[in-house]
Design a protein around this motif. Structure first.
Motif, PDB file in Angstrom:
ATOM      1  N   SER A 137       0.845  -1.185   0.000  1.00 45.62           N
ATOM      2  CA  SER A 137       0.000   0.000   0.000  1.00 45.62           C
ATOM      3  C   SER A 137       0.880   1.234   0.000  1.00 45.62           C
ATOM      4  CB  SER A 137      -0.934   0.001   1.218  1.00 45.62           C
ATOM      5  OG  SER A 137      -0.187   0.023   2.414  1.00 45.62           O
ATOM      6  N   GLY A 138       0.255   2.382  -0.250  1.00 47.39           N
ATOM      7  CA  GLY A 138       0.978   3.637  -0.170  1.00 47.39           C
ATOM      8  C   GLY A 138       1.370   4.244  -1.502  1.00 47.39           C
ATOM      9  N   SER A 152       4.213   0.585   2.094  1.00 40.39           N
ATOM     10  CA  SER A 152       4.181  -0.385   3.172  1.00 40.39           C
ATOM     11  C   SER A 152       3.845  -1.753   2.608  1.00 40.39           C
ATOM     12  CB  SER A 152       3.139   0.021   4.211  1.00 40.39           C
ATOM     13  OG  SER A 152       3.140  -0.881   5.290  1.00 40.39           O
ATOM     14  N   ARG A 185       5.561   6.900   1.017  1.00 32.41           N
ATOM     15  CA  ARG A 185       5.990   5.813   1.901  1.00 32.41           C
ATOM     16  C   ARG A 185       5.173   4.580   1.564  1.00 32.41           C
ATOM     17  NH1 ARG A 185       8.867   5.588   6.655  1.00 32.41           N
ATOM     18  NH2 ARG A 185       8.438   3.832   8.042  1.00 32.41           N
ATOM     19  N   SER A 217       8.626  -1.175   5.315  1.00 32.69           N
ATOM     20  CA  SER A 217       8.322   0.109   4.699  1.00 32.69           C
ATOM     21  C   SER A 217       9.436   0.519   3.751  1.00 32.69           C
ATOM     22  CB  SER A 217       8.147   1.179   5.772  1.00 32.69           C
ATOM     23  OG  SER A 217       7.040   0.883   6.603  1.00 32.69           O
TER      24      SER A 217
END
Length: 121
Positions: free
Chosen positions: A6-7, A20, A18, A83
């Protein structure tokens, strides 16, 4: 093991994102700390490119030369997440970013579904 990235999104050149990668579904006796994790990226028509790596316990990290000084990888084994902090983004960073986890001894491995990152000029 399931990996969900995600992100991703659209950002202007010079901006930050960022990413993840959340891991779940470990079999009994297995933990996220037993998996080294890599981030890859891929542009349509090109081979997948290694971007960053982190060891199972998170103490060894590396990033590829094209992103050195701009991207940082980190691992949180308590939260089963990895991350990728991406700063000073450039249009050439545009790609689908994939999370990949490999057991450090058994060598079983898993891929996430990818998340699109687009950097506009």
């Amino acid at each position: 093991v399931q990996l969900v990235e995600s992100g991703g999104g659209l950002v202007q050149s010079g901006g930050s994102l960022r990413l993840s990668c959340a891991a779940s579904g470990f079999a009994s006796g297995f933990t996220f700390s037993q998996y080294a994790v890599n981030w890859y990226r891929q542009i349509p028509g090109k081979e997948r490119e290694l971007v960053a790596t982190v060891s199972g316990v998170g103490d060894r990290r590396n990033v590829a030369d094209p992103v050195k000084g701009r991207f940082t990888i980190s691992k949180d084994n308590a939260k089963n997440t990895v991350s990728l902090q991406m700063d000073s983004l450039k249009p050439e960073d545009t790609a689908v970013y994939y999370c990949y986890a490999r057991h450090v001894t058994r060598l079983t491995s898993y891929w996430g579904q990818g998340t699109q990152v687009t950097v506009s000029a």
